[in-house]
Design an enzyme around this catalytic site. Structure first.
Site, mmCIF file in Angstrom:
data_model
loop_
_atom_site.group_PDB
_atom_site.id
_atom_site.type_symbol
_atom_site.label_atom_id
_atom_site.label_comp_id
_atom_site.label_asym_id
_atom_site.label_seq_id
_atom_site.Cartn_x
_atom_site.Cartn_y
_atom_site.Cartn_z
ATOM 1 C CG HIS A 1 -2.088 0.911 1.066
ATOM 2 N ND1 HIS A 1 -2.028 2.257 1.346
ATOM 3 C CD2 HIS A 1 -3.340 0.670 0.604
ATOM 4 C CE1 HIS A 1 -3.199 2.798 1.085
ATOM 5 N NE2 HIS A 1 -4.018 1.872 0.624
ATOM 6 C CD GLU B 1 -8.405 -3.359 -4.291
ATOM 7 O OE1 GLU B 1 -9.471 -3.977 -4.405
ATOM 8 O OE2 GLU B 1 -8.157 -2.313 -4.889
HETATM 9 N N1 ACO Z 1 4.052 -7.851 -4.569
HETATM 10 C C1 ACO Z 1 5.392 -7.883 -4.778
HETATM 11 N N2 ACO Z 1 6.184 -6.797 -4.684
HETATM 12 C C2 ACO Z 1 5.593 -5.635 -4.389
HETATM 13 C C3 ACO Z 1 4.218 -5.521 -4.156
HETATM 14 C C4 ACO Z 1 3.430 -6.692 -4.253
HETATM 15 N N3 ACO Z 1 2.121 -6.683 -4.049
HETATM 16 N N4 ACO Z 1 3.923 -4.243 -3.887
HETATM 17 C C5 ACO Z 1 5.068 -3.569 -3.935
HETATM 18 N N5 ACO Z 1 6.083 -4.405 -4.237
HETATM 19 C C6 ACO Z 1 7.498 -4.064 -4.375
HETATM 20 C C7 ACO Z 1 7.767 -3.379 -5.704
HETATM 21 O O1 ACO Z 1 8.099 -4.310 -6.722
HETATM 22 C C8 ACO Z 1 8.921 -2.467 -5.357
HETATM 23 O O2 ACO Z 1 10.111 -3.200 -5.380
HETATM 24 P P1 ACO Z 1 11.471 -2.550 -5.929
HETATM 25 O O3 ACO Z 1 11.748 -1.369 -5.049
HETATM 26 O O4 ACO Z 1 12.479 -3.651 -5.803
HETATM 27 O O5 ACO Z 1 11.196 -2.140 -7.352
HETATM 28 C C9 ACO Z 1 8.642 -2.065 -3.889
HETATM 29 O O6 ACO Z 1 7.814 -3.107 -3.358
HETATM 30 C C10 ACO Z 1 7.928 -0.747 -3.764
HETATM 31 O O7 ACO Z 1 6.819 -0.750 -4.668
HETATM 32 P P2 ACO Z 1 6.120 0.552 -5.222
HETATM 33 O O8 ACO Z 1 5.469 0.218 -6.506
HETATM 34 O O9 ACO Z 1 7.076 1.698 -5.182
HETATM 35 O O10 ACO Z 1 5.067 0.815 -4.099
HETATM 36 P P3 ACO Z 1 3.824 1.776 -4.232
HETATM 37 O O11 ACO Z 1 3.631 2.412 -2.928
HETATM 38 O O12 ACO Z 1 3.965 2.653 -5.425
HETATM 39 O O13 ACO Z 1 2.691 0.719 -4.587
HETATM 40 C C11 ACO Z 1 0.811 -0.619 -4.684
HETATM 41 C C12 ACO Z 1 1.563 0.459 -3.884
HETATM 42 C C13 ACO Z 1 0.520 -0.098 -6.084
HETATM 43 C C14 ACO Z 1 -0.499 -0.933 -3.986
HETATM 44 C C15 ACO Z 1 1.703 -1.889 -4.767
HETATM 45 O O14 ACO Z 1 1.991 -2.354 -3.481
HETATM 46 C C16 ACO Z 1 1.077 -2.979 -5.628
HETATM 47 O O15 ACO Z 1 1.267 -2.956 -6.849
HETATM 48 N N6 ACO Z 1 0.305 -3.942 -5.005
HETATM 49 C C17 ACO Z 1 -0.349 -4.969 -5.772
HETATM 50 C C18 ACO Z 1 -1.634 -4.434 -6.387
HETATM 51 C C19 ACO Z 1 -2.706 -4.162 -5.334
HETATM 52 O O16 ACO Z 1 -2.874 -4.891 -4.368
HETATM 53 N N7 ACO Z 1 -3.453 -3.081 -5.562
HETATM 54 C C20 ACO Z 1 -4.502 -2.624 -4.664
HETATM 55 C C21 ACO Z 1 -4.029 -1.506 -3.805
HETATM 56 S S1 ACO Z 1 -5.194 -1.067 -2.527
HETATM 57 C C22 ACO Z 1 -6.209 0.103 -3.221
HETATM 58 O O17 ACO Z 1 -5.898 0.790 -4.144
HETATM 59 C C23 ACO Z 1 -7.556 0.259 -2.683
#
Ligand code: ACO
Length: 360
Positions: free
Chosen positions: A250, A303
């Site tokens: 998140h 989610e």
């Molecule tokens: N699985 C694996 N790795 C992840 C995940 C995940 N679910 N989420 C983040 N990471 C990793 C990324 O690959 C990244 O790694 P890196 O630094 O080696 O490249 C690191 O964690 C940071 O990720 P960001 O994308 O910078 O985190 P951000 O805060 O932008 O993303 C998000 C938040 C979009 C929710 C992300 O965690 C994600 O894509 N989750 C999966 C999709 C999801 O569950 N979406 C629903 C969100 S809840 C809502 O909107 C109501």
């Protein structure tokens, strides 16, 4: 004098608005709408009252019931049906521009459109199920709550477990601060556009998997893990392949999302058939994400268990983003009104990184 701040990719940590509606508590713990804890609201106040709490700061004020209306040109594919039809209401209902109408008129427009958006999703879902007829208005009117009316409009019947599942899900996800879709709604409202334009833009922003689209992926993921029978290996293989585990991580929370806790409990109480495999996959994902990303807490988000609760109501995965949009009409409406009352036109700056002085 205006100053230009440092570039923050994704605006992370940038305070873009001041709000009285809610702001997520980063460390997890609680979720409050206008200062009221969400957990005790569940089962006590249905979604339409929570809409009133968020928009009018009054739990006794309710979102109105939808007006009789048959949207033309539905495709059966939500949320694009919802986005298109919501924009269409602006013209059809001759909605006034936010900078030209009173706050009272804006509140009325938001109530009318919010209720109609739920009805549009129900009608789109009915079409996706292969029905070409409408459920008669007198049948829908028998529904006591917004969730019951929604199910009646969709299926002509409202199973009590499905009503509870949808109402709980809607209450838990009604508002969550300035996320991508809410920010979009505020940006559009800040230009003085009408309420239909702001709400339809928000639906577009919500439809992506990194925001509201994730539950559509969670259920197929659970089916796959269940068939394979080895959650640890599944998680490890997925991460080795560079995939993200849907329902984890998140932008704001660094601890367990409180909505996830509530929805997990609801999924258990409603006898979700996949609760056991979901808990096993959750444990495997949390352990492996922690091992691979010790500096970045990646916890269960809203989610993940939403997918289970929606499954109890037999909501097909592709409908999940539109179901999320239904719940978010409350938060979006509250923010659009707040933006109208005290917001300023959004106009951030960009740092130019392209070539300089190229010859023709
Ligand atoms: N699985 C694996 N790795 C992840 C995940 C995940 N679910 N989420 C983040 N990471 C990793 C990324 O690959 C990244 O790694 P890196 O630094 O080696 O490249 C690191 O964690 C940071 O990720 P960001 O994308 O910078 O985190 P951000 O805060 O932008 O993303 C998000 C938040 C979009 C929710 C992300 O965690 C994600 O894509 N989750 C999966 C999709 C999801 O569950 N979406 C629903 C969100 S809840 C809502 O909107 C109501």
């Amino acid at each position: 004098m205006s100053t230009v701040s440092d570039f923050k990719p994704g605006l992370e940590g940038v305070v873009a608005v001041e709000t009285d509606i809610m702001e997520p508590d980063r460390e997890g713990g609680t979720l409050r709408y206008r200062g009221i804890d969400v957990e005790p609201l569940i089962g006590k106040y249905p979604y339409e009252n929570v809409w009133g709490l968020l928009v009018d700061d009054d739990l006794e004020s309710v979102m109105p019931a939808p007006e009789p209306y048959e949207p033309a040109g539905l495709t059966g594919r939500a949320p694009s049906d919802l986005q298109a039809q919501t924009a269409r209401l602006s013209g059809l209902w001759k909605l006034g521009k936010l900078n030209e109408i009173s706050d009272e008129q804006a509140r009325e427009d938001l109530g009318r459109i919010s209720a109609q958006m739920m009805s549009i999703v129900a009608q789109s879902a009915r079409m996706a199920d292969g029905h070409i007829d409408q459920v008669p208005d007198d049948v829908v009117a028998k529904g006591k709550t917004a969730a019951e009316k929604f199910l009646l409009k969709w299926r002509g019947e409202a199973d009590p477990a499905a009503v509870r599942a949808i109402d709980t899900y809607w209450v838990c996800t009604a508002e969550h601060g300035v996320n991508g879709s809410t920010f979009t709604a505020r940006v559009v409202a800040s230009t003085g556009a009408d309420c239909g334009a702001a709400l339809s833009a928000a639906v577009g922003a919500l439809s992506g998997p990194l925001h509201g689209g994730a539950p559509a992926y969670v259920k197929p993921m659970l089916d796959e893990v269940e068939a394979m029978g080895d959650p640890e290996k599944w998680v490890s293989d997925a991460l080795d392949a560079g995939q993200r585990i849907m329902g984890f991580g998140h932008r704001v929370y660094r601890a367990e999302d409180p909505r996830s806790r509530i929805l997990k409990q609801t999924a258990r109480e409603l006898g979700s058939p996949q609760i056991a495999i979901a808990e096993r996959l959750e444990a495997a994902a949390l352990a492996e994400l922690e091992r691979r990303k010790p500096d970045r807490p990646l916890k269960t988000n809203v989610e993940y268990y939403s997918a289970l609760v929606l499954d109890v109501a037999q909501v097909p995965p592709p409908l999940a983003p539109a179901m999320f949009a239904c719940s978010r009409v409350a938060g979006w409406s509250a923010h659009i009104l707040e933006q109208k009352q005290r917001g300023r036109l959004f106009r951030p700056s960009a740092r130019y990184t392209g070539p300089v002085n190229r010859s023709l």
